[in-house]
Design a protein around this motif. Structure first.
Motif, mmCIF file in Angstrom:
data_model
loop_
_atom_site.group_PDB
_atom_site.id
_atom_site.type_symbol
_atom_site.label_atom_id
_atom_site.label_comp_id
_atom_site.label_asym_id
_atom_site.label_seq_id
_atom_site.Cartn_x
_atom_site.Cartn_y
_atom_site.Cartn_z
ATOM 1 N N ARG A 26 0.834 -1.206 0.000
ATOM 2 C CA ARG A 26 0.000 0.000 0.000
ATOM 3 C C ARG A 26 0.869 1.256 0.000
ATOM 4 O O ARG A 26 0.615 2.199 -0.737
ATOM 5 C CB ARG A 26 -0.949 -0.006 1.205
ATOM 6 C CG ARG A 26 -1.774 1.235 1.353
ATOM 7 C CD ARG A 26 -2.744 1.405 0.204
ATOM 8 N NE ARG A 26 -3.475 2.647 0.357
ATOM 9 C CZ ARG A 26 -3.912 3.386 -0.627
ATOM 10 N NH1 ARG A 26 -3.726 3.005 -1.867
ATOM 11 N NH2 ARG A 26 -4.557 4.496 -0.413
ATOM 12 N N ARG A 29 2.440 1.654 -3.400
ATOM 13 C CA ARG A 29 1.421 2.042 -4.379
ATOM 14 C C ARG A 29 1.129 3.542 -4.314
ATOM 15 O O ARG A 29 1.086 4.216 -5.339
ATOM 16 C CB ARG A 29 0.156 1.244 -4.071
ATOM 17 C CG ARG A 29 -0.945 1.352 -5.028
ATOM 18 C CD ARG A 29 -2.091 0.508 -4.477
ATOM 19 N NE ARG A 29 -3.056 0.207 -5.479
ATOM 20 C CZ ARG A 29 -4.172 -0.430 -5.250
ATOM 21 N NH1 ARG A 29 -4.448 -0.858 -4.044
ATOM 22 N NH2 ARG A 29 -5.021 -0.657 -6.208
ATOM 23 N N GLU A 81 -11.339 4.814 -2.365
ATOM 24 C CA GLU A 81 -10.271 5.043 -1.394
ATOM 25 C C GLU A 81 -10.861 5.127 -0.004
ATOM 26 O O GLU A 81 -11.881 5.775 0.209
ATOM 27 C CB GLU A 81 -9.527 6.336 -1.743
ATOM 28 C CG GLU A 81 -8.246 6.510 -0.991
ATOM 29 C CD GLU A 81 -7.388 7.604 -1.598
ATOM 30 O OE1 GLU A 81 -6.208 7.346 -1.825
ATOM 31 O OE2 GLU A 81 -7.903 8.717 -1.831
ATOM 32 N N HIS A 105 -4.799 2.663 -9.713
ATOM 33 C CA HIS A 105 -4.090 2.776 -8.438
ATOM 34 C C HIS A 105 -3.925 4.235 -8.031
ATOM 35 O O HIS A 105 -2.958 4.596 -7.363
ATOM 36 C CB HIS A 105 -2.721 2.106 -8.522
ATOM 37 C CG HIS A 105 -2.793 0.621 -8.572
ATOM 38 N ND1 HIS A 105 -1.685 -0.166 -8.673
ATOM 39 C CD2 HIS A 105 -3.840 -0.240 -8.529
ATOM 40 C CE1 HIS A 105 -2.035 -1.435 -8.694
ATOM 41 N NE2 HIS A 105 -3.349 -1.498 -8.607
#
Length: 153
Positions: A26, A29, A81, A105
């Motif tokens: 995460r 990313r 998100e 992403h």
């Protein structure tokens, strides 16, 4: 029975190790999205909350946002998100950062590398201590059982 003193900590270590991988993924990313330099104006399509816990555990509420934007080549991208600010409402326009090869992403979070590193570091430190505790427990258990086995005739 003593096998439980090895199986349970091993499972706990496996779960913590998976959490380490998820946290690092995460973080990478989000960092990759910020580093790409690509931005777009996205519209917030929906906001909603989810709750977890209850009963004996405290209730935790998480805010989710669903955004949609268009890449320069005309591709429409929609992403969700978690944990965004409560000030963004449906219909609001925000700037999103995204990597060119994976626009799904994207992130609507403004770049804050120090905060990302600090947050990731704290979670990884906690998980590392947790893993070390489990390993220590296994080592102490091994010492107890091997000492008990040595004293038998």
């Amino acid at each position: 029975m003593d096998v439980l003193f090895y199986i349970v900590p091993t499972l706990m270590i496996a779960v913590a190790s998976c959490a380490v991988v998820a946290v690092i993924r995460r973080s990478a990313r989000v960092s990759r999205a910020w580093s790409s330099g690509l931005t777009a104006e996205a519209r917030c399509l929906r906001t909603y909350t989810t709750t977890s816990g209850g009963g004996d555990r405290p209730v935790r509420t998480t805010l989710h946002h669903v955004y949609e934007f268009t890449t320069p080549d005309g591709r429409g991208v929609r992403f969700e998100e978690r944990g965004g600010p409560g000030t963004i409402l449906e219909g609001d326009t925000v700037t999103v950062h995204y990597p060119a090869d994976r626009p799904e992403h994207a992130t609507a979070r403004p770049p804050a590398r120090g905060r990302l590193v600090a947050g990731t570091g704290c979670v990884l430190a906690f998980l590392g201590v947790f893993i070390l505790f489990a390993l220590g427990f296994m080592a102490v258990s091994y010492g107890m059982f091997s000492a008990a086995g040595d004293s038998l005739p």
